[in-house]
Design a protein around this motif. Structure first.
Motif, PDB file in Angstrom:
ATOM      1  N   SER A  21     -51.129  31.060  10.025  1.00  0.00           N
ATOM      2  CA  SER A  21     -50.539  32.401  10.081  1.00  0.00           C
ATOM      3  C   SER A  21     -49.391  32.454  11.090  1.00  0.00           C
ATOM      4  O   SER A  21     -48.370  33.114  10.834  1.00  0.00           O
ATOM      5  CB  SER A  21     -51.612  33.418  10.456  1.00  0.00           C
ATOM      6  N   PRO A 120     -55.978  29.887   1.191  1.00  0.00           N
ATOM      7  CA  PRO A 120     -57.194  30.247   0.430  1.00  0.00           C
ATOM      8  C   PRO A 120     -58.242  29.143   0.441  1.00  0.00           C
ATOM      9  O   PRO A 120     -59.452  29.440   0.472  1.00  0.00           O
ATOM     10  CB  PRO A 120     -56.657  30.493  -0.988  1.00  0.00           C
ATOM     11  N   GLY A 123     -60.014  29.243   3.745  1.00  0.00           N
ATOM     12  CA  GLY A 123     -60.919  30.388   3.743  1.00  0.00           C
ATOM     13  C   GLY A 123     -62.181  30.133   2.936  1.00  0.00           C
ATOM     14  O   GLY A 123     -63.295  30.480   3.354  1.00  0.00           O
ATOM     15  N   THR A 162     -62.828  33.717   3.959  1.00  0.00           N
ATOM     16  CA  THR A 162     -62.156  33.815   2.658  1.00  0.00           C
ATOM     17  C   THR A 162     -61.184  34.980   2.633  1.00  0.00           C
ATOM     18  O   THR A 162     -60.051  34.857   2.145  1.00  0.00           O
ATOM     19  CB  THR A 162     -63.197  33.983   1.542  1.00  0.00           C
ATOM     20  N   ALA A 163     -61.609  36.123   3.159  1.00  0.00           N
ATOM     21  CA  ALA A 163     -60.717  37.279   3.191  1.00  0.00           C
ATOM     22  C   ALA A 163     -59.479  37.000   4.045  1.00  0.00           C
ATOM     23  O   ALA A 163     -58.352  37.355   3.665  1.00  0.00           O
ATOM     24  CB  ALA A 163     -61.473  38.503   3.731  1.00  0.00           C
ATOM     25  N   THR A 164     -59.677  36.333   5.174  1.00  0.00           N
ATOM     26  CA  THR A 164     -58.531  36.010   6.034  1.00  0.00           C
ATOM     27  C   THR A 164     -57.569  35.056   5.337  1.00  0.00           C
ATOM     28  O   THR A 164     -56.340  35.225   5.395  1.00  0.00           O
ATOM     29  CB  THR A 164     -59.023  35.387   7.351  1.00  0.00           C
ATOM     30  N   LEU A 166     -57.076  34.689   2.155  1.00  0.00           N
ATOM     31  CA  LEU A 166     -56.367  35.396   1.087  1.00  0.00           C
ATOM     32  C   LEU A 166     -55.273  36.296   1.653  1.00  0.00           C
ATOM     33  O   LEU A 166     -54.183  36.399   1.076  1.00  0.00           O
ATOM     34  CB  LEU A 166     -57.364  36.216   0.270  1.00  0.00           C
ATOM     35  N   ILE A 167     -55.547  36.949   2.774  1.00  0.00           N
ATOM     36  CA  ILE A 167     -54.533  37.822   3.382  1.00  0.00           C
ATOM     37  C   ILE A 167     -53.314  37.013   3.817  1.00  0.00           C
ATOM     38  O   ILE A 167     -52.157  37.392   3.562  1.00  0.00           O
ATOM     39  CB  ILE A 167     -55.140  38.593   4.567  1.00  0.00           C
ATOM     40  N   VAL A 168     -53.555  35.875   4.481  1.00  0.00           N
ATOM     41  CA  VAL A 168     -52.438  35.027   4.930  1.00  0.00           C
ATOM     42  C   VAL A 168     -51.644  34.529   3.732  1.00  0.00           C
ATOM     43  O   VAL A 168     -50.397  34.528   3.750  1.00  0.00           O
ATOM     44  CB  VAL A 168     -52.973  33.858   5.771  1.00  0.00           C
ATOM     45  N   ILE A 170     -51.389  35.875   0.674  1.00  0.00           N
ATOM     46  CA  ILE A 170     -50.707  36.962  -0.030  1.00  0.00           C
ATOM     47  C   ILE A 170     -49.438  37.384   0.707  1.00  0.00           C
ATOM     48  O   ILE A 170     -48.376  37.556   0.100  1.00  0.00           O
ATOM     49  CB  ILE A 170     -51.672  38.154  -0.207  1.00  0.00           C
ATOM     50  N   ILE A 171     -49.533  37.530   2.032  1.00  0.00           N
ATOM     51  CA  ILE A 171     -48.341  37.909   2.803  1.00  0.00           C
ATOM     52  C   ILE A 171     -47.264  36.835   2.705  1.00  0.00           C
ATOM     53  O   ILE A 171     -46.071  37.128   2.526  1.00  0.00           O
ATOM     54  CB  ILE A 171     -48.727  38.173   4.272  1.00  0.00           C
ATOM     55  N   SER A 172     -47.664  35.576   2.806  1.00  0.00           N
ATOM     56  CA  SER A 172     -46.697  34.476   2.687  1.00  0.00           C
ATOM     57  C   SER A 172     -46.067  34.447   1.307  1.00  0.00           C
ATOM     58  O   SER A 172     -44.861  34.193   1.168  1.00  0.00           O
ATOM     59  CB  SER A 172     -47.384  33.145   2.985  1.00  0.00           C
TER      60      SER A 172
END
Length: 242
Positions: A21, A120, A123, A162-164, A166-168, A170-172
């Motif tokens: 991140s 992902p 995660g 997993t949620a973290t 996916l967030i990283v 998606i933003i990237s």
């Protein structure tokens, strides 16, 4: 529940996700600043150079040289650096410079691609490790009793990784697609400006071999006017003794 608490409950996979991140955010902020400087000045630079090229190629070359801190300035200045060129050399100089500039605009894309692919997976790895750790605490005799309540909590906490991830990712991915759209737009800008510059060249080719820069240097001294130039009188002939 604060962020630090979630981070520690996410397991060991949160540390590599933190590194990814940070790398992703550094690329995103650097590219945003890069594109902000380009998009706010590009149109003005192109218009000034093309307008000047219609009247005076030397002025256009000087404007492009001063704008060489911008990719489009370096692109348009590339064929004007030579004292004499033909149509083929003019076009090749534009194409070679465009390839180099577009490659520089794609800097950081490989890192974002790696983050999008790895985040992902890391995660998911963290979730699997958390599930393994939670399921090890289950004993068959404890099923249906209060002792299994902690196992449910452990399974829920293992999903944090997993949620973290996916967030990283998606933003990237959002900024990766945004930067790619900027590059595609730059291809159109370079192609249009290069075609207009080449058309102007074919109508009136420049010749910089006998011209000087249109920008006046600081130590420039204007020449004297012909009518006011003082010429010293010739010396008197020496006396010849008889």
């Amino acid at each position: 529940m604060d962020i630090l608490d979630l981070f520690y409950k996410g397991g060991p996979a949160m540390w590599p996700l933190l590194v990814l991140s940070i790398l992703s955010l550094s690329v995103i902020f650097e590219r945003l600043w890069f594109w902000l400087r380009i998009l706010t000045q590009e149109k003005q630079i192109v218009n000034r150079i093309l307008d000047a090229a219609q009247d005076n190629w030397q002025v256009a070359a000087d404007i492009a040289r001063l704008a060489s801190h911008q990719p489009v300035g370096r692109f348009l200045y590339a064929p004007l650096r030579f004292s004499k060129t033909d149509a083929e050399t003019f076009r090749l100089a534009l194409e070679a410079t465009a390839e180099d500039e577009l490659a520089g605009m794609r800097r950081g894309e490989k890192l974002l691609e790696a983050v999008i692919a790895l985040a992902p997976l890391l995660g998911l790895l963290g979730t699997v490790l958390g599930l393994i750790r939670a399921l090890r605490a289950i004993r068959i005799g404890d099923l249906g009793t209060e002792s299994t309540a902690g196992v449910t909590t452990g399974i829920g906490e293992s999903l944090i990784a997993t949620a973290t991830g996916l967030i990283v990712a998606i933003i990237s991915l959002i900024f990766y697609r945004l930067f790619q759209s900027f590059v595609v737009n730059q291809v159109k800008v370079f192609r249009k400006a290069g075609n207009e510059m080449e058309l102007l060249y074919r109508q009136s080719p420049p010749d910089f071999s006998n011209s000087t820069s249109a920008i006046v240097p600081e130590n420039f001294t204007p020449p004297r006017k012909p009518g006011k130039t003082k010429v010293s009188e010739p010396p008197e002939p020496p006396n010849v003794s008889n």
